[in-house]
Design a protein around this motif. Structure first.
Motif, PDB file in Angstrom:
ATOM      1  N   PRO A 132       0.813  -1.209   0.000  1.00 32.63           N
ATOM      2  CA  PRO A 132       0.000   0.000   0.000  1.00 32.63           C
ATOM      3  C   PRO A 132       0.854   1.269   0.000  1.00 32.63           C
ATOM      4  CG  PRO A 132      -0.941  -1.576   1.505  1.00 32.63           C
ATOM      5  CD  PRO A 132       0.385  -2.139   1.044  1.00 32.63           C
ATOM      6  N   TRP A 133       1.976   1.230   0.689  1.00 38.98           N
ATOM      7  CA  TRP A 133       2.857   2.400   0.733  1.00 38.98           C
ATOM      8  C   TRP A 133       3.396   2.724  -0.652  1.00 38.98           C
ATOM      9  CZ3 TRP A 133       3.316   6.240   3.854  1.00 38.98           C
ATOM     10  CH2 TRP A 133       4.422   7.076   3.778  1.00 38.98           C
ATOM     11  N   GLN A 134       3.810   1.698  -1.410  1.00 40.05           N
ATOM     12  CA  GLN A 134       4.289   1.917  -2.772  1.00 40.05           C
ATOM     13  C   GLN A 134       3.166   2.453  -3.656  1.00 40.05           C
ATOM     14  OE1 GLN A 134       5.569  -2.147  -3.265  1.00 40.05           O
ATOM     15  NE2 GLN A 134       7.723  -1.520  -3.438  1.00 40.05           N
ATOM     16  N   THR A 135       1.978   1.890  -3.504  1.00 37.33           N
ATOM     17  CA  THR A 135       0.826   2.345  -4.297  1.00 37.33           C
ATOM     18  C   THR A 135       0.518   3.804  -3.993  1.00 37.33           C
ATOM     19  OG1 THR A 135      -0.055   0.102  -4.265  1.00 37.33           O
ATOM     20  CG2 THR A 135      -1.593   1.865  -4.838  1.00 37.33           C
ATOM     21  N   TRP A 136       0.550   4.176  -2.712  1.00 33.42           N
ATOM     22  CA  TRP A 136       0.300   5.555  -2.291  1.00 33.42           C
ATOM     23  C   TRP A 136       1.327   6.497  -2.919  1.00 33.42           C
ATOM     24  CZ3 TRP A 136      -2.972   8.840  -0.089  1.00 33.42           C
ATOM     25  CH2 TRP A 136      -2.483   9.999   0.473  1.00 33.42           C
ATOM     26  N   ASN A 137       2.599   6.142  -2.809  1.00 36.42           N
ATOM     27  CA  ASN A 137       3.648   6.997  -3.357  1.00 36.42           C
ATOM     28  C   ASN A 137       3.548   7.120  -4.877  1.00 36.42           C
ATOM     29  OD1 ASN A 137       4.998   7.902  -1.051  1.00 36.42           O
ATOM     30  ND2 ASN A 137       6.129   6.000  -0.884  1.00 36.42           N
TER      31      ASN A 137
ATOM     32  N   GLY B 200       1.738  11.607  -7.520  1.00 38.58           N
ATOM     33  CA  GLY B 200       1.929  12.451  -8.706  1.00 38.58           C
ATOM     34  C   GLY B 200       0.645  12.618  -9.495  1.00 38.58           C
ATOM     35  N   LEU B 201      -0.109  11.541  -9.631  1.00 42.22           N
ATOM     36  CA  LEU B 201      -1.384  11.612 -10.354  1.00 42.22           C
ATOM     37  C   LEU B 201      -2.375  12.503  -9.627  1.00 42.22           C
ATOM     38  CD1 LEU B 201      -1.794   7.851 -11.269  1.00 42.22           C
ATOM     39  CD2 LEU B 201      -1.172   9.709 -12.816  1.00 42.22           C
TER      40      LEU B 201
ATOM     41  N   GLU C 240      -6.163  23.159  -7.101  1.00 43.90           N
ATOM     42  CA  GLU C 240      -5.198  24.186  -6.723  1.00 43.90           C
ATOM     43  C   GLU C 240      -4.083  24.295  -7.753  1.00 43.90           C
ATOM     44  OE1 GLU C 240      -5.675  23.040  -2.027  1.00 43.90           O
ATOM     45  OE2 GLU C 240      -3.765  22.795  -3.033  1.00 43.90           O
ATOM     46  N   ASN C 241      -3.729  23.174  -8.354  1.00 47.94           N
ATOM     47  CA  ASN C 241      -2.626  23.162  -9.297  1.00 47.94           C
ATOM     48  C   ASN C 241      -3.048  23.549 -10.707  1.00 47.94           C
ATOM     49  OD1 ASN C 241      -0.899  22.389  -7.275  1.00 47.94           O
ATOM     50  ND2 ASN C 241      -1.171  20.219  -7.667  1.00 47.94           N
ATOM     51  N   LEU C 242      -4.336  23.697 -10.943  1.00 54.04           N
ATOM     52  CA  LEU C 242      -4.817  24.033 -12.279  1.00 54.04           C
ATOM     53  C   LEU C 242      -4.178  25.319 -12.782  1.00 54.04           C
ATOM     54  CD1 LEU C 242      -6.737  23.372 -14.607  1.00 54.04           C
ATOM     55  CD2 LEU C 242      -8.466  24.715 -13.434  1.00 54.04           C
ATOM     56  N   PHE C 243      -4.036  26.294 -11.917  1.00 52.52           N
ATOM     57  CA  PHE C 243      -3.494  27.584 -12.339  1.00 52.52           C
ATOM     58  C   PHE C 243      -1.970  27.589 -12.361  1.00 52.52           C
ATOM     59  CE2 PHE C 243      -7.653  28.337 -10.453  1.00 52.52           C
ATOM     60  CZ  PHE C 243      -8.293  28.815 -11.573  1.00 52.52           C
TER      61      PHE C 243
END
Length: 136
Positions: free
Chosen positions: A102-107, A111-112, A119-122
């Protein structure tokens, strides 16, 4: 539209009047939508039900065979160690893990998630923004 949504079963820890229950007040303050699963329908809460079964068979059943606990802090420590193993070392074959922890999946997903945050749209480059507009 709330930024987050939380889904819970209809357990007593989540019941109460919306205006007075501390949990509901917190969700309202943080703009988190609270929805509840259908009563007496464990298949709608399958991920949690499966985790509870795994924790019982791989953690509790083994711990209670190995040791007699005399203090709550002892069992708490052993459970925390098991959870660390479960999340960071034990490979999962679940819907989203594909053999990773799960930790690998979370990390891998962070990025996705950042790409889709409003917030990052702009913060996106002008060329990406123009391409998004063209795709609409």
């Amino acid at each position: 539209m709330p930024l987050l949504r939380i889904l819970t079963d209809r357990g007593t820890e989540y019941n109460g009047h919306k205006e007075s229950h501390a949990y509901e007040l917190y969700l309202n303050l943080e703009d988190i939508e609270h929805t509840k699963t259908k009563a007496y329908s464990p298949q709608t809460n399958g991920i949690c039900e499966r985790f509870h079964k795994t924790m019982k068979t791989e953690c509790y059943d083994i711990l209670f065979r190995r040791k007699i606990y005399t203090q709550l802090s002892e069992i708490q420590n052993d459970i925390e160690q098991w959870l660390e193993f479960y999340n960071r070392e034990r490979a999962h074959s679940g819907k989203y893990c594909y053999g990773k922890t799960p930790w690998q999946t979370w990390n891998d997903a962070k990025g996705l998630v950042k790409e889709y945050q409003l917030e990052n749209l702009f913060c996106l480059s002008d060329t990406h923004f123009v391409k998004m507009k063209a795709d609409e």
